[in-house]
Design a protein around this motif. Structure first.
Motif, PDB file in Angstrom:
ATOM      1  N   VAL A   1     -20.360  -3.917  -7.851  1.00  0.00           N
ATOM      2  CA  VAL A   1     -21.269  -3.499  -7.464  1.00  0.00           C
ATOM      3  C   VAL A   1     -22.313  -2.010  -6.926  1.00  0.00           C
ATOM      4  CG1 VAL A   1     -22.261  -3.066  -4.884  1.00  0.00           C
ATOM      5  CG2 VAL A   1     -19.845  -4.228  -5.289  1.00  0.00           C
ATOM      6  N   THR A   2     -23.263  -2.209  -7.600  1.00  0.00           N
ATOM      7  CA  THR A   2     -24.883  -0.809  -7.870  1.00  0.00           C
ATOM      8  C   THR A   2     -24.523  -0.696  -6.503  1.00  0.00           C
ATOM      9  OG1 THR A   2     -24.769  -2.277  -9.196  1.00  0.00           O
ATOM     10  CG2 THR A   2     -27.041  -0.144  -9.204  1.00  0.00           C
ATOM     11  N   VAL A   3     -24.289   0.737  -6.590  1.00  0.00           N
ATOM     12  CA  VAL A   3     -24.709   1.339  -5.222  1.00  0.00           C
ATOM     13  C   VAL A   3     -25.808   2.309  -5.852  1.00  0.00           C
ATOM     14  CG1 VAL A   3     -24.395   3.239  -3.490  1.00  0.00           C
ATOM     15  CG2 VAL A   3     -22.794   1.969  -4.245  1.00  0.00           C
ATOM     16  N   PRO A   4     -26.949   2.334  -4.830  1.00  0.00           N
ATOM     17  CA  PRO A   4     -28.188   3.005  -4.898  1.00  0.00           C
ATOM     18  C   PRO A   4     -27.903   3.974  -5.066  1.00  0.00           C
ATOM     19  CG  PRO A   4     -29.128   1.250  -3.026  1.00  0.00           C
ATOM     20  CD  PRO A   4     -27.404   1.484  -3.406  1.00  0.00           C
TER      21      PRO A   4
ATOM     22  N   LEU B   1     -24.061   1.489   1.123  1.00  0.00           N
ATOM     23  CA  LEU B   1     -23.722   3.156   0.793  1.00  0.00           C
ATOM     24  C   LEU B   1     -25.153   2.726   0.229  1.00  0.00           C
ATOM     25  CD1 LEU B   1     -21.604   5.090   1.555  1.00  0.00           C
ATOM     26  CD2 LEU B   1     -20.961   5.170  -1.163  1.00  0.00           C
ATOM     27  N   VAL B   2     -25.311   4.150   0.383  1.00  0.00           N
ATOM     28  CA  VAL B   2     -26.663   4.749  -0.358  1.00  0.00           C
ATOM     29  C   VAL B   2     -26.106   6.458  -1.062  1.00  0.00           C
ATOM     30  CG1 VAL B   2     -28.540   4.115   0.328  1.00  0.00           C
ATOM     31  CG2 VAL B   2     -27.780   5.580   0.981  1.00  0.00           C
ATOM     32  N   ILE B   3     -26.481   6.890  -2.269  1.00  0.00           N
ATOM     33  CA  ILE B   3     -26.094   7.975  -2.476  1.00  0.00           C
ATOM     34  C   ILE B   3     -26.886   8.528  -3.174  1.00  0.00           C
ATOM     35  CG2 ILE B   3     -25.070   9.288  -3.940  1.00  0.00           C
ATOM     36  CD1 ILE B   3     -23.043   7.186  -5.318  1.00  0.00           C
TER      37      ILE B   3
ATOM     38  N   TYR C   1     -26.597  14.979 -11.382  1.00  0.00           N
ATOM     39  CA  TYR C   1     -26.358  14.144 -12.317  1.00  0.00           C
ATOM     40  C   TYR C   1     -24.785  13.809 -11.432  1.00  0.00           C
ATOM     41  CZ  TYR C   1     -29.730  15.720 -14.973  1.00  0.00           C
ATOM     42  OH  TYR C   1     -30.930  15.726 -15.676  1.00  0.00           O
ATOM     43  N   LEU C   2     -23.981  14.418 -10.933  1.00  0.00           N
ATOM     44  CA  LEU C   2     -22.390  14.348 -10.027  1.00  0.00           C
ATOM     45  C   LEU C   2     -22.480  13.224  -9.794  1.00  0.00           C
ATOM     46  CD1 LEU C   2     -21.762  17.551  -8.904  1.00  0.00           C
ATOM     47  CD2 LEU C   2     -21.086  16.667 -11.120  1.00  0.00           C
ATOM     48  N   ALA C   3     -23.867  13.239  -8.599  1.00  0.00           N
ATOM     49  CA  ALA C   3     -24.129  11.900  -8.057  1.00  0.00           C
ATOM     50  C   ALA C   3     -23.877  10.846  -8.528  1.00  0.00           C
ATOM     51  CB  ALA C   3     -25.176  11.583  -7.092  1.00  0.00           C
ATOM     52  N   ARG C   4     -24.962  10.480  -9.948  1.00  0.00           N
ATOM     53  CA  ARG C   4     -25.074   9.252 -11.138  1.00  0.00           C
ATOM     54  C   ARG C   4     -23.530   9.668 -11.680  1.00  0.00           C
ATOM     55  NH1 ARG C   4     -30.621  10.774 -14.004  1.00  0.00           N
ATOM     56  NH2 ARG C   4     -31.818  11.384 -12.336  1.00  0.00           N
ATOM     57  N   ARG C   5     -22.417  10.260 -11.767  1.00  0.00           N
ATOM     58  CA  ARG C   5     -21.487   9.882 -11.685  1.00  0.00           C
ATOM     59  C   ARG C   5     -20.219   9.077 -11.618  1.00  0.00           C
ATOM     60  NH1 ARG C   5     -19.897  15.104 -15.402  1.00  0.00           N
ATOM     61  NH2 ARG C   5     -21.420  15.828 -16.430  1.00  0.00           N
ATOM     62  N   ILE C   6     -20.556   9.463  -9.651  1.00  0.00           N
ATOM     63  CA  ILE C   6     -19.921   9.047  -8.909  1.00  0.00           C
ATOM     64  C   ILE C   6     -20.711   7.432  -8.110  1.00  0.00           C
ATOM     65  CG2 ILE C   6     -19.598   9.207  -5.860  1.00  0.00           C
ATOM     66  CD1 ILE C   6     -19.451  12.062  -6.312  1.00  0.00           C
ATOM     67  N   ALA C   7     -21.661   7.115  -8.562  1.00  0.00           N
ATOM     68  CA  ALA C   7     -22.418   5.596  -8.797  1.00  0.00           C
ATOM     69  C   ALA C   7     -21.953   5.203  -9.354  1.00  0.00           C
ATOM     70  CB  ALA C   7     -23.929   6.005  -8.223  1.00  0.00           C
ATOM     71  N   SER C   8     -21.749   5.984 -11.082  1.00  0.00           N
ATOM     72  CA  SER C   8     -21.311   5.040 -12.137  1.00  0.00           C
ATOM     73  C   SER C   8     -19.400   4.045 -12.024  1.00  0.00           C
ATOM     74  CB  SER C   8     -21.503   5.851 -13.620  1.00  0.00           C
ATOM     75  OG  SER C   8     -20.602   5.020 -14.116  1.00  0.00           O
TER      76      SER C   8
ATOM     77  N   LEU D   1     -24.568  12.364   0.221  1.00  0.00           N
ATOM     78  CA  LEU D   1     -25.198  13.496  -0.290  1.00  0.00           C
ATOM     79  C   LEU D   1     -23.985  14.213  -1.257  1.00  0.00           C
ATOM     80  CD1 LEU D   1     -27.864  14.962   0.507  1.00  0.00           C
ATOM     81  CD2 LEU D   1     -26.912  16.152   2.280  1.00  0.00           C
ATOM     82  N   VAL D   2     -24.896  14.549  -2.300  1.00  0.00           N
ATOM     83  CA  VAL D   2     -23.859  15.184  -3.527  1.00  0.00           C
ATOM     84  C   VAL D   2     -24.878  16.272  -3.709  1.00  0.00           C
ATOM     85  CG1 VAL D   2     -22.940  14.529  -5.349  1.00  0.00           C
ATOM     86  CG2 VAL D   2     -23.232  12.847  -4.084  1.00  0.00           C
ATOM     87  N   ASP D   3     -23.685  17.659  -3.991  1.00  0.00           N
ATOM     88  CA  ASP D   3     -23.963  18.921  -3.935  1.00  0.00           C
ATOM     89  C   ASP D   3     -22.871  19.069  -5.115  1.00  0.00           C
ATOM     90  OD1 ASP D   3     -25.910  20.639  -5.236  1.00  0.00           O
ATOM     91  OD2 ASP D   3     -25.895  21.585  -2.833  1.00  0.00           O
ATOM     92  N   ASP D   4     -23.470  20.630  -5.959  1.00  0.00           N
ATOM     93  CA  ASP D   4     -22.251  21.370  -7.100  1.00  0.00           C
ATOM     94  C   ASP D   4     -21.585  21.998  -5.440  1.00  0.00           C
ATOM     95  OD1 ASP D   4     -24.403  22.746  -6.632  1.00  0.00           O
ATOM     96  OD2 ASP D   4     -24.658  22.860  -9.085  1.00  0.00           O
TER      97      ASP D   4
END
Length: 177
Positions: free
Chosen positions: A58-61, A32-34, A43-50, A100-103
């Motif tokens: 697991v750290t997802v790129p 998985l990659v985001i 910023y939403l993608a980073r929150r989901i990854a966190s 793929l993440v968008d607002d």
């Protein structure tokens, strides 16, 4: 007139639910990659990854996707080919499951541009779309796989997503035009 339809707590719950749905649909986070679409999608993608890190250990790129050269509503020089700058994407999408993440999902044109940009980076195994808000009014046959909140709206209304990283608060508002 401005109406808050999602407050900070509701946004956090929506992103957590999206995160669980991503894990469930992908049977974990392997391959998985985001990619977050600039600006607020990043910023939403980073929150989901966190949250994925917390849940799956697991750290997802995560990468930032600037789709400006791919937009069809901007007059581009016909002589130049669009070029994705991979400065904020330090991993390959080849054979990966891309989230793929968008607002906000509205007409679908931003997502079409983002998919073109991703394909220029490589050929992923799949691309799934996660959005905080789906407001309808599609012009292209695009749908989100993961939706935080469906907000029916008129085309005269504006949906404004605020994220604390750049707007000092988390909220989704409907603004009358």
């Amino acid at each position: 007139m401005v109406k808050v339809v999602v407050d900070a707590m509701a946004m956090q719950r929506a992103l957590t639910r999206i995160t669980y749905e991503i894990i469930e649909r992908n049977k974990g986070v392997d391959d998985l990659v985001i990619l977050g679409i600039k600006t607020r999608g990043v910023y939403l993608a980073r929150r989901i990854a966190s949250r994925l890190q917390q849940l799956e250990n697991v750290t997802v790129p995560v990468g930032d996707l600037d789709i400006t050269p791919y937009r069809d509503d901007i007059d581009h020089d016909a002589q130049t080919e669009p070029e994705v700058t991979a400065a904020n994407i330090d991993f390959s999408v080849e054979g990966k499951k891309v989230i793929l993440v968008d607002d906000v999902l509205y007409t679908g044109r931003t997502i079409r541009a983002a998919m073109s940009a991703i394909m220029d980076l490589g050929r992923p195994k799949s691309i799934n779309l996660a959005v905080l808000v789906d407001r309808g009014h599609r012009e292209l046959p695009i749908r989100a796989d993961f939706v935080g909140k469906n907000i029916p709206s008129s085309q005269r209304e504006r949906i404004k997503v605020s994220v604390s990283e750049i707007d000092d608060r988390d909220a989704v508002e409907i603004q009358q035009a």
